[in-house]
Design an enzyme around this catalytic site. Structure first.
Site, mmCIF file in Angstrom:
data_model
loop_
_atom_site.group_PDB
_atom_site.id
_atom_site.type_symbol
_atom_site.label_atom_id
_atom_site.label_comp_id
_atom_site.label_asym_id
_atom_site.label_seq_id
_atom_site.Cartn_x
_atom_site.Cartn_y
_atom_site.Cartn_z
ATOM 1 N N HIS A 55 -33.470 5.229 18.087
ATOM 2 C CA HIS A 55 -34.604 5.642 19.228
ATOM 3 C C HIS A 55 -34.366 4.987 20.415
ATOM 4 C CE1 HIS A 55 -37.986 7.308 16.582
ATOM 5 N NE2 HIS A 55 -37.166 6.854 15.588
ATOM 6 N N HIS A 113 -33.160 0.968 12.796
ATOM 7 C CA HIS A 113 -34.020 2.220 13.080
ATOM 8 C C HIS A 113 -34.439 2.121 14.650
ATOM 9 C CE1 HIS A 113 -37.754 4.869 12.125
ATOM 10 N NE2 HIS A 113 -36.783 5.567 12.814
ATOM 11 N N ASN A 126 -34.148 6.770 8.437
ATOM 12 C CA ASN A 126 -35.389 6.842 8.489
ATOM 13 C C ASN A 126 -36.037 7.683 7.401
ATOM 14 O OD1 ASN A 126 -37.988 7.527 10.535
ATOM 15 N ND2 ASN A 126 -37.803 9.407 9.595
ATOM 16 N N ILE A 146 -38.655 11.714 15.026
ATOM 17 C CA ILE A 146 -40.044 11.393 14.457
ATOM 18 C C ILE A 146 -39.622 9.909 14.226
ATOM 19 C CG2 ILE A 146 -39.228 11.686 12.045
ATOM 20 C CD1 ILE A 146 -42.947 11.894 13.291
ATOM 21 N N HIS A 199 -29.918 8.609 12.347
ATOM 22 C CA HIS A 199 -31.292 8.383 12.224
ATOM 23 C C HIS A 199 -31.845 8.986 10.920
ATOM 24 C CE1 HIS A 199 -35.402 9.837 13.165
ATOM 25 N NE2 HIS A 199 -35.480 8.538 13.578
#
Length: 881
Positions: free
Chosen positions: A540, A535, A730, A881, A726
């Site tokens: 990110h 993740h 997520n 997010i 993602h």
């Protein structure tokens, strides 16, 4: 002398320079006319109605004529006074600025008329000057009846414009027409170059909220060394700890350690990111609201725990279920008085109300909605490796026993000690060799990633293992766990190798409880690896440098900028907030996930083996042995586990993205020479490799960006990682891990040894639940972790999803618009196929024993997800997010 007829010098300049733009010497200069336009914007007082002083000063400025002015810039004619710049039209002011009433709602926009004198030729850009006290959010400018242009001419701005005194040069915006650098209208070239120079900044100094600078920095803002050694953290980035770069803030060095950047006060969320990268007011309000709600949900059970027989412990599974099933009743005021010194009740009571009630419980996670015990089954344990929140680690077992790749001189023998006999007793009469030959053995291997840090991790309150889990592919497509290996560093030192124990399936009694604990240790490893690597790092952190480089090196006029920009929305801001409160020293991640203070340092070790091209889903599946080449398939692969929900749905999404990117890029790059000759594109790719991911710049796997196929591959990977990958890792966090016994993040004691008091607990069935819960994540960590993933699993109400654009005018070129419409339509077709697969009872991994359909790669192109909330469906365009 006397050869040329007398004429005005500006006319001569106009005719000479006009020939550069394709005009002949005898072309007549167009007669100036009026151009009507509409500006859509949001005022500061709308966005922040509490800033009454700013609103008052702005109104005073307006009365004295200090408003918003715009000037058109010609894309066809040069300025007679500056032969390098397009002709500037006269300043025009927005009409009815003072008298037009505007809403106080943050999401409401106001439309203003404006009338321009013709800038002579089709406008390619405009300059805006804000003479107010406060910033405005400029949404768009639309021009009607532009001479020589068919239909409206759109300028998509979507930018905060601060007062002119804040800028060293004018703010300008280009029309939505896309141009390669070599094809830019000559009057716009200098503006294009200057705008990029402004965005790169000077490379030094502290950046302020009105700055628009995109620049790089190491991860040197995680530690707080002034608080002591326990709060110091190494700088990530550079030879010692390779890491992707993050956006620079320029804050002063920490007084204790000049290599560490000073940190803001915890409740100060005003972290510098380029202003246009910040959350919208709507999203930020959602974010803060969810955070406050989550804090309340943590506090209520903690207050109640003061009166429990075991403080900070869940005693039974029913204790955990009670945080979901109904509104929690707080202890009465008399009871609260007993704990007033340890709980800031009076301070927080009013902040954490919801819907007129004092507190709300957590929503029931999907994994226990249909059956609150099915998560314990071996089938569900295996299924979640294919359809859970971390379906990107499992791989084919190609040799037995599994071997380590750790340096034997440093770590000794780290190979597995699992035996054939231990495996074959549950293999349906298959031998290990036969199963390997038939490609039926798989492994979830977290051994090598964790072992280098395990000794240090276990000096903390964590007590855990490095794990290997071996599984058999059954004839019905499900995975049966065969053995779990738990390994620790040797007591005599790392070079002596690992000390390992092997556990095999058992049902009931002490053996069944031991097997349940073995699965829990494997799940702890997988949960930590998921949060840190699958993740955080692999979506990110690795995407942020691409966002920075795109804004620094590619103009908004660039077609690849228009392709990629939607896939960077909010990424820089959410990462900044993560560094502030989540992945920092003592932050939520260190508090709730087993590597603790070594978490980010450990992710650096994994990043040193990161490979950009391996992020392509087909290559990832091939590398993990989960697929083999098959030219007869649309995506060229045959999955070894046909019912692998992440891969099946993912390959369809990947193929749709790849087709869209190929069609789009081919419109602007008909030849490979167009790619190599694109100076902005080449600068972008060079900066991504040498700066943004500079610690890995010497790796041979980077594409050369020498062909159109290179460009298509790179853009497809970026879009896939930022959107679908993602989403897959997520938005299922709360659905699967909101019930933490299913995905524990910490283990607090080792596997019980026969003869120990802990083992004696297991001999009494009534103690099984308590023994299990004492081993995994404690109550406070559980509640804090669950509150975090509830917040991170929510879609914002203003989210933009794959197959959508924020505006239909994102480009003025019609062929890309039609190609994008085909892409969006293909996602609708994928949705239908996902629905049908989830209804097929033969595909047991689609729903599993917990009866939870796999929807994490369901695009959800309808308006259903626009309301936001806790929804596993929907693929946002970006890591938002």
């Amino acid at each position: 002398m006397g050869i040329f007829p007398p004429c005005d010098s500006s006319e001569v300049m106009e005719k000479l320079l006009g020939s550069v733009c394709g005009k002949t010497r005898d072309d007549p200069i167009p007669t100036p006319s009026k151009i009507k336009g509409k500006v859509v914007l949001m005022k500061k007082n709308v966005m922040d109605s509490t800033d009454l002083w700013a609103s008052f000063v702005d109104r005073v400025h307006e009365v004295f004529g200090r408003g918003i002015s715009l000037q058109l810039i010609s894309a066809e004619h040069f300025d007679s006074n500056d032969p390098k710049r397009g002709r500037l039209g006269k300043q025009a002011y927005l009409e009815d600025w003072v008298t037009k009433l505007t809403s106080l709602k943050a999401e409401d926009e106001a439309c203003y008329d404006v009338e321009f004198d013709d800038c002579l030729g089709i406008p390619g850009a405009f300059v805006v000057r804000n003479r107010h006290h406060s910033q405005i959010y400029l949404k768009s400018l639309t021009l009607d009846d532009v001479p020589g242009h068919a239909g409206p001419l759109h300028f998509v701005c979507d930018s905060w414009v601060y007062p002119s005194r804040r800028y060293d040069s004018d703010r300008l915006f280009f029309s939505n027409k896309a141009y390669l650098p070599s094809e830019t209208p000559p009057p716009l070239i200098v503006y294009r170059e200057q705008e990029l120079k402004n965005l790169r900044g000077k490379g030094s100094g502290e950046l302020k909220e009105w700055d628009r600078v995109y620049d790089y920095a190491f991860y040197n803002d995680l530690g707080s060394p002034e608080k002591g050694e326990d709060h110091a953290r190494p700088v990530l980035g550079g030879p010692a700890y390779p890491y992707p770069r993050r956006a620079r803030t320029g804050r002063a060095p920490n007084k204790k350690d000049p290599n560490t950047e000073s940190r803001l006060f915890l409740l100060n969320l005003n972290i510098y990111v380029p202003r246009d990268e910040k959350f919208t007011q709507v999203k930020f309000s959602d974010f803060i609201g969810y955070a406050i709600k989550s804090v309340g949900q943590v506090l209520v059970p903690e207050i109640k725990a003061v009166f429990d027989k075991t403080f900070n412990e869940f005693d039974t599974y029913n204790d955990i279920l009670s945080i979901y099933e109904k509104r929690t009743q707080l202890p009465d005021d008399k009871s609260l008085a007993k704990i007033k010194d340890c709980v800031p009740w009076e301070l927080l009571r009013e902040l954490i109300r919801s819907d007129g009630e004092r507190f709300l419980n957590f929503p029931v996670p999907e994994v226990i909605q249909a059956d609150n015990t099915a998560w314990r089954t071996d089938e569900e344990f295996g299924r979640e490796m294919l359809a859970g929140v971390n379906p990107v680690v499992i791989r084919l077992l190609e040799e037995f026993p599994p071997r380590s790749k750790l340096d034997t001189e440093v770590y000794g023998n780290q190979d597995s000690v699992i035996t054939r006999e231990e495996m074959e007793k549950n293999m349906n009469d298959l031998t290990v060799d036969e199963a390997i030959e038939k490609k039926k053995l798989f492994i979830l291997d977290h051994h090598d990633a964790l072992m280098p840090y395990l000794r240090r991790i276990n000096t903390t309150s964590t007590k855990t293992y490095a794990t290997r889990t071996l599984l058999l592919l059954e004839d019905d497509g499900t995975l049966k766990p065969l053995a779990i290996e738990l390994s620790l560093p040797h007591e005599s030192g790392d070079s002596h190798g690992a000390v390992s124990r092997v556990f095999t399936p058992c049902q009931g009694g002490v053996g069944g409880m031991i097997w349940q604990l073995a699965k829990a240790y494997a799940a702890v490893n997988d949960s930590g690896f998921h949060q840190l690597i699958s993740h955080w790092l692999n979506t990110h952190a690795v995407i942020e440098p691409f966002s920075i480089a795109t804004n620094r090196q590619m103009s908004t006029l660039h077609p690849i900028y228009k392709l990629l920009k939607p896939h960077f929305r909010d990424t820089i801001h959410i990462n900044a907030l993560a560094r502030h409160t989540l992945i920092n020293a003592g932050g939520i991640l260190e508090t709730t996930v087993f590597p603790g203070r070594y978490a980010m340092e450990m992710s650096s070790l994994v990043y040193s083996n990161w490979n950009f091209t391996d992020q392509a889903l087909p290559k990832d599946l091939l590398k993990r042995g989960m697929a083999v080449p098959d030219p007869s398939r649309p995506h060229g692969l045959r999955l070894l586990i046909e019912d692998y929900p992440f891969a099946v749905d993912g390959l369809e999404i990947w193929s749709a993205i790849n087709l869209w990117v190929a069609e789009y890029c081919s419109l602007y790059y008909p030849t490979d020479e167009k790619v190599t000759g694109d100076v902005e594109l080449q600068s972008w790719w060079k900066e991504v490799r040498e700066v943004g991911h500079g610690d890995l710049s010497d790796k041979p796997w980077w594409p050369e960006m020498a062909t159109r196929n290179d460009l298509i591959e790179c853009c497809t990977i970026v879009i896939w990682v930022a959107s679908a990958l993602h989403a897959a890792v997520n938005f299922g966090q709360y659905a699967y891990a909101g019930y933490l016994p299913n995905r524990p993040t910490v283990s607090r004691r080792f596997m019980p040894e026969p003869g120990s008091p802990e083992y004696a607990e297991l001999e009494h069935e009534e103690n099984h639940e308590a023994a299990f819960l004492k081993t995994i994540t404690a109550q406070f960590q559980t509640l804090l972790g669950v509150s975090l993933i509830e917040m991170l699993s929510r879609h914002s109400t203003d989210e933009i999803y794959l197959g959508q654009r924020e505006t239909p005018y994102w480009t003025g070129d019609q062929q890309p618009v039609r190609a994008f419409e085909r892409f969006s339509a293909s996602l609708v077709e994928i949705e239908d196929r996902i629905k049908n697969r989830n209804l097929d009872p033969a595909l047991r991994n689609r729903t599993g024993p917990v009866q939870m359909p796999y929807m994490l790669l369901y695009p959800n192109t309808s308006d259903e997800t626009k309301k936001g909330g806790l929804n596993v469906k929907g693929i946002p365009n970006s890591v938002s997010i």
